[in-house]
Design an enzyme around this catalytic site. Structure first.
Site, mmCIF file in Angstrom:
data_model
loop_
_atom_site.group_PDB
_atom_site.id
_atom_site.type_symbol
_atom_site.label_atom_id
_atom_site.label_comp_id
_atom_site.label_asym_id
_atom_site.label_seq_id
_atom_site.Cartn_x
_atom_site.Cartn_y
_atom_site.Cartn_z
ATOM 1 N N ASP A 2 74.708 -48.290 0.301
ATOM 2 C CA ASP A 2 75.029 -49.485 -0.466
ATOM 3 C C ASP A 2 75.677 -50.578 0.392
ATOM 4 O O ASP A 2 76.371 -50.272 1.358
ATOM 5 C CB ASP A 2 75.987 -49.099 -1.598
ATOM 6 N N ASN A 50 65.784 -49.255 -8.905
ATOM 7 C CA ASN A 50 65.501 -50.354 -7.970
ATOM 8 C C ASN A 50 64.146 -51.026 -8.235
ATOM 9 O O ASN A 50 63.900 -52.141 -7.784
ATOM 10 C CB ASN A 50 65.539 -49.876 -6.505
HETATM 11 C C1 FPP Z 1 71.400 -50.770 -1.680
HETATM 12 O O1 FPP Z 1 72.152 -51.867 -1.212
HETATM 13 C C2 FPP Z 1 70.320 -50.493 -0.724
HETATM 14 C C3 FPP Z 1 69.001 -50.426 -1.045
HETATM 15 C C4 FPP Z 1 68.500 -50.594 -2.419
HETATM 16 C C5 FPP Z 1 67.974 -50.235 0.000
HETATM 17 C C6 FPP Z 1 68.324 -49.326 1.133
HETATM 18 C C7 FPP Z 1 67.344 -49.524 2.236
HETATM 19 C C8 FPP Z 1 67.604 -49.463 3.548
HETATM 20 C C9 FPP Z 1 68.910 -49.062 4.102
HETATM 21 C C10 FPP Z 1 66.592 -49.800 4.589
HETATM 22 C C11 FPP Z 1 65.274 -49.149 4.475
HETATM 23 C C12 FPP Z 1 65.334 -47.683 4.389
HETATM 24 C C13 FPP Z 1 64.763 -46.847 5.264
HETATM 25 C C14 FPP Z 1 64.810 -45.395 5.038
HETATM 26 C C15 FPP Z 1 64.077 -47.337 6.456
HETATM 27 P P1 FPP Z 1 72.104 -53.252 -1.990
HETATM 28 O O2 FPP Z 1 70.976 -54.044 -1.479
HETATM 29 O O3 FPP Z 1 72.101 -52.961 -3.453
HETATM 30 O O4 FPP Z 1 73.430 -53.931 -1.555
HETATM 31 P P2 FPP Z 1 74.405 -54.797 -2.472
HETATM 32 O O5 FPP Z 1 74.943 -53.858 -3.516
HETATM 33 O O6 FPP Z 1 75.449 -55.268 -1.514
HETATM 34 O O7 FPP Z 1 73.590 -55.911 -3.051
#
Ligand code: FPP
Length: 230
Positions: A2, A50
């Site tokens: 996150d 998501n």
């Molecule tokens: C949540 O943070 C993260 C995600 C929904 C995506 C995670 C993806 C990656 C780390 C990169 C791709 C993955 C791989 C395995 C290559 P958020 O975007 O909800 O953050 P926020 O809460 O600060 O908005």
């Protein structure tokens, strides 16, 4: 994993830059985990919920997954990492699904660490899918309800064959499970760091493990009397 979006926002960048930096943190964490001898690492990369994000962000994330698999497969071979994936994978776009299945097949014989990507994953959905499969087996006359116990139920989960997690690390200060491994985390230890995922390093992983080692895990049993062995 996150905090990608917030990491990008504090830098005045679009969210995808946070996810890209998050993919670098994935690489670092896989390397660090292998070096530390962790047998199984599961990364929550894309939740069932998501899918409700804007189409562009989903598209970018799926592209990033595909790019990551192509770019980092040599790393998996170097550290002898077997890749697995859990979730409703049939919903993934064709290219990402193909890259995923290819890397899973090409790493199936590797045995130093199991890296599981949770993709299109939801803990409630996983439990519903397991219940459905058990109902089908009962309906087909291959199982009687009395045979269903915790072990049999576990075998129907996407994680069948994987150990339950000992430690859940949550970045970005969030103190919730967000539909992650609901069944499997019943006795997992939690570690929350305020750092956003893109800033997560080997030192943070070591801090989490050090904290884990200080925990007194009783699994619902009474504490051992003072001076008792074990
Ligand atoms: C949540 O943070 C993260 C995600 C929904 C995506 C995670 C993806 C990656 C780390 C990169 C791709 C993955 C791989 C395995 C290559 P958020 O975007 O909800 O953050 P926020 O809460 O600060 O908005």
């Amino acid at each position: 994993m996150d905090g990608n979006g917030r990491w990008a926002k504090t830098r005045g960048l679009p969210r995808i830059f946070g996810h890209r930096a998050g993919a670098d943190a994935v690489r670092r964490t896989v390397e660090a985990s292998c070096e530390l001898g962790i047998p199984a690492l599961t990364l929550y990369a894309f939740s069932w919920e998501n899918w409700d994000r804007p189409h562009d962000e989903i598209h970018e994330l799926m592209g990033l997954l595909e790019e990551f698999l192509r770019r980092e497969e040599p790393l998996l071979h170097k550290y002898r990492v077997q890749l697995k994936a859990i979730g409703r994978l049939e919903g993934l776009p064709e290219n990402a699904a193909k890259a995923l299945q290819q890397t899973i097949a090409r790493t199936a014989h590797l045995d130093h660490m199991i890296l599981t990507l949770a993709l299109s994953y939801g803990g409630r959905q996983e439990i519903v899918d397991a219940a459905r499969r058990l109902a089908e087996l009962v309906h087909a006359g291959r199982l009687v309800p009395e045979q269903i116990d915790e072990a049999l139920f576990s075998q129907q989960l996407y994680t069948a064959g994987l150990p339950d997690p000992d430690l859940i690390i949550r970045t970005s200060g969030e103190q919730r499970l967000s539909n992650f491994l609901l069944w499997q985390t019943s006795y997992a230890e939690f570690y929350v760091t305020p750092k956003p995922w893109p800033e997560f390093t080997k030192a943070d992983l070591l801090d989490a493990i050090a904290e884990f080692e200080r925990r007194d895990r009783r699994f619902g049993k009474a504490a051992a009397p003072a001076g008792a062995a074990g």
